[in-house]
Scaffold this motif. Structure first.
Motif, PDB file in Angstrom:
ATOM      1  N   HIS A 169       0.859  -1.186   0.000  1.00 10.34           N
ATOM      2  CA  HIS A 169       0.000   0.000   0.000  1.00 10.34           C
ATOM      3  C   HIS A 169       0.904   1.248   0.000  1.00 10.34           C
ATOM      4  O   HIS A 169       1.995   1.224   0.574  1.00 10.34           O
ATOM      5  CB  HIS A 169      -0.863  -0.029   1.266  1.00 10.34           C
ATOM      6  N   PRO A 170       0.472   2.355  -0.640  1.00  3.55           N
ATOM      7  CA  PRO A 170       1.303   3.567  -0.654  1.00  3.55           C
ATOM      8  C   PRO A 170       1.754   4.016   0.737  1.00  3.55           C
ATOM      9  O   PRO A 170       2.889   4.472   0.909  1.00  3.55           O
ATOM     10  CB  PRO A 170       0.382   4.616  -1.299  1.00  3.55           C
ATOM     11  N   ARG A 171       0.883   3.877   1.723  1.00  4.29           N
ATOM     12  CA  ARG A 171       1.257   4.274   3.087  1.00  4.29           C
ATOM     13  C   ARG A 171       2.417   3.443   3.609  1.00  4.29           C
ATOM     14  O   ARG A 171       3.342   3.956   4.239  1.00  4.29           O
ATOM     15  CB  ARG A 171       0.056   4.110   4.019  1.00  4.29           C
ATOM     16  N   ASP A 172       2.397   2.136   3.323  1.00  3.58           N
ATOM     17  CA  ASP A 172       3.476   1.252   3.783  1.00  3.58           C
ATOM     18  C   ASP A 172       4.770   1.531   3.026  1.00  3.58           C
ATOM     19  O   ASP A 172       5.864   1.498   3.610  1.00  3.58           O
ATOM     20  CB  ASP A 172       3.069  -0.217   3.604  1.00  3.58           C
ATOM     21  N   ARG A 173       4.671   1.812   1.732  1.00  6.41           N
ATOM     22  CA  ARG A 173       5.880   2.146   0.967  1.00  6.41           C
ATOM     23  C   ARG A 173       6.536   3.406   1.517  1.00  6.41           C
ATOM     24  O   ARG A 173       7.763   3.502   1.590  1.00  6.41           O
ATOM     25  CB  ARG A 173       5.538   2.327  -0.516  1.00  6.41           C
ATOM     26  N   ALA A 215      22.871  10.978   9.116  1.00  5.08           N
ATOM     27  CA  ALA A 215      21.642  11.605   9.581  1.00  5.08           C
ATOM     28  C   ALA A 215      20.946  12.420   8.507  1.00  5.08           C
ATOM     29  O   ALA A 215      20.101  13.249   8.795  1.00  5.08           O
ATOM     30  CB  ALA A 215      21.939  12.521  10.778  1.00  5.08           C
ATOM     31  N   GLU A 216      21.289  12.199   7.228  1.00  9.99           N
ATOM     32  CA  GLU A 216      20.614  12.947   6.183  1.00  9.99           C
ATOM     33  C   GLU A 216      20.539  12.102   4.929  1.00  9.99           C
ATOM     34  O   GLU A 216      21.255  11.143   4.751  1.00  9.99           O
ATOM     35  CB  GLU A 216      21.368  14.267   5.888  1.00  9.99           C
ATOM     36  N   GLY A 217      19.586  12.459   4.065  1.00 10.85           N
ATOM     37  CA  GLY A 217      19.419  11.703   2.829  1.00 10.85           C
ATOM     38  C   GLY A 217      18.456  12.422   1.911  1.00 10.85           C
ATOM     39  O   GLY A 217      17.741  13.312   2.317  1.00 10.85           O
ATOM     40  N   GLY A 218      18.432  12.011   0.648  1.00 10.81           N
ATOM     41  CA  GLY A 218      17.549  12.636  -0.312  1.00 10.81           C
ATOM     42  C   GLY A 218      16.107  12.206  -0.111  1.00 10.81           C
ATOM     43  O   GLY A 218      15.822  11.255   0.575  1.00 10.81           O
ATOM     44  N   ARG A 219      15.219  12.925  -0.751  1.00  7.54           N
ATOM     45  CA  ARG A 219      13.799  12.590  -0.656  1.00  7.54           C
ATOM     46  C   ARG A 219      13.552  11.268  -1.360  1.00  7.54           C
ATOM     47  O   ARG A 219      14.035  11.032  -2.458  1.00  7.54           O
ATOM     48  CB  ARG A 219      12.984  13.695  -1.349  1.00  7.54           C
ATOM     49  N   PRO A 220      12.769  10.330  -0.716  1.00  4.65           N
ATOM     50  CA  PRO A 220      12.492   9.050  -1.339  1.00  4.65           C
ATOM     51  C   PRO A 220      11.816   9.229  -2.683  1.00  4.65           C
ATOM     52  O   PRO A 220      10.892  10.034  -2.818  1.00  4.65           O
ATOM     53  CB  PRO A 220      11.553   8.365  -0.341  1.00  4.65           C
ATOM     54  N   GLU A 221      12.276   8.500  -3.661  1.00  4.36           N
ATOM     55  CA  GLU A 221      11.712   8.612  -5.000  1.00  4.36           C
ATOM     56  C   GLU A 221      10.381   7.900  -5.065  1.00  4.36           C
ATOM     57  O   GLU A 221      10.198   6.806  -4.571  1.00  4.36           O
ATOM     58  CB  GLU A 221      12.677   8.002  -6.009  1.00  4.36           C
ATOM     59  N   GLY A 222       9.399   8.521  -5.682  1.00  5.13           N
ATOM     60  CA  GLY A 222       8.184   7.821  -6.032  1.00  5.13           C
ATOM     61  C   GLY A 222       7.030   7.954  -5.061  1.00  5.13           C
ATOM     62  O   GLY A 222       5.918   7.598  -5.405  1.00  5.13           O
ATOM     63  N   GLU A 223       7.238   8.458  -3.821  1.00  8.55           N
ATOM     64  CA  GLU A 223       6.119   8.490  -2.900  1.00  8.55           C
ATOM     65  C   GLU A 223       5.682   9.899  -2.540  1.00  8.55           C
ATOM     66  O   GLU A 223       4.546  10.162  -2.302  1.00  8.55           O
ATOM     67  CB  GLU A 223       6.481   7.726  -1.597  1.00  8.55           C
ATOM     68  N   GLY A 224       6.630  10.847  -2.397  1.00  5.50           N
ATOM     69  CA  GLY A 224       6.261  12.220  -2.118  1.00  5.50           C
ATOM     70  C   GLY A 224       5.559  12.373  -0.794  1.00  5.50           C
ATOM     71  O   GLY A 224       5.058  11.485  -0.219  1.00  5.50           O
TER      72      GLY A 224
END
Length: 224
Positions: A169-173, A215-224
Motif C-alpha cells: 500500500h502507498p502508506r506502507d511504501r 543523519a541525512e538523505g535525499g527525498r524518497p523517490e516515487g512516494e512524495g
C-alpha cells in the motif's frame, strides 16, 4: 447527525436555535455566520435583518460519534478515544472484539478510516485529516515495516544486489522510504503500478554514498 441553519435577532440567538435542533452543546459545534443582524434605521426604515448562521458538529467530536455508531451497528463492543495531534485527529479503538476490523494488512481498517473521513467531510466540511487505529495496530505495523526495511538494506549491502520488496500500500511504501532515506549505503525507489507497485532497495553509487551522511538523505523517490 447533520448541520443546521439558525436565525435570530443576534448571532448568539441564531446559534442557540440551530444548536438546540442538533441537540449539541456549545463545545461540540462550529459556527459559520451567513448574515450579521441589522437594525431598522430610526425604527422604521429598511426593516430588520435577522442574523443567520450554519452550525455544524465539531469535526473531532463528529468523527468519534460516527465511529462509535458504526461499531455499534457492527455489534462491536469497544471504546473510542479522540486525540488531536497537530494537523490531524486520531481515533484509537480499544476492545477485544474490534480486532477483526483491522483486516488483512490493515485493509479493512483503511476502509473504515476512509469512511470516517468522507462522512466528516460531508457533514463538517473540510478540515483536519482523521486517522483511525485499532488496538495499536498501526504503531506495530510501522515497527514491522521499519524492521523489514533495515533487513532488506542489510541484505543489499551484503550481496551487492538490488532487492524488490513485495507490493505494498502507498502508506506502507512511504514508511520504507523514510526508514532508509538517511542510510549511507542504500537508496530506495518505487516501481510498477498499484496494486503491484513495490519498493526497490539498491546500493548507492560511490558519489551518492560520499555525499550522504548518517543523519541525512535525499527525498524518497516515487512516494512524495
Amino acid at each position: 447527525m447533520r448541520w443546521a441553519e439558525g436565525a435570530g435577532r443576534t448571532v448568539e440567538e441564531a446559534v442557540e436555535a440551530a444548536r438546540t435542533r442538533l441537540g449539541l452543546d456549545s463545545g461540540q459545534v462550529t459556527v459559520e455566520v451567513l448574515e450579521e443582524p441589522k437594525g431598522a434605521f430610526l425604527g422604521f426604515l429598511g426593516g430588520r435583518r435577522m442574523a443567520k448562521v450554519v452550525v455544524r458538529p465539531e469535526r473531532g467530536f463528529f468523527s468519534r460519534r460516527f465511529l462509535e455508531r458504526a461499531l455499534e451497528a457492527a455489534d462491536v463492543e469497544a471504546r473510542v478515544q479522540l486525540q488531536e495531534e497537530g494537523e490531524a485527529f486520531r481515533l484509537d479503538v480499544e476492545g477485544e472484539g474490534a480486532g477483526f476490523l483491522i483486516g488483512r494488512r490493515g485493509e479493512t481498517l483503511d476502509s473504515l478510516q476512509y469512511l470516517v473521513n468522507v462522512a466528516a467531510g460531508r457533514v463538517c466540511g473540510r478540515g483536519k485529516e482523521i486517522f483511525v487505529d485499532i488496538r495499536g495496530y498501526r504503531q506495530r505495523r510501522e515497527q514491522e515495516l521499519r524492521q523489514m526495511a533495515w533487513d532488506a538494506a542489510a541484505e543489499v549491502v551484503r550481496t551487492g544486489m538490488s532487492m524488490v520488496m513485495r507490493p505494498m500500500h502507498p502508506r506502507d511504501r512511504k514508511v520504507i522510504h523514510i526508514a532508509l532515506q538517511a542510510h549511507r549505503l542504500v537508496a530506495t525507489r518505487s516501481q510498477g503500478d498499484d496494486p503491484e507497485r513495490a519498493v526497490v532497495v539498491s546500493l548507492r553509487s560511490v558519489e551518492e554514498s560520499s555525499l550522504t551522511g548518517e543523519a541525512e538523505g535525499g527525498r524518497p523517490e516515487g512516494e512524495g
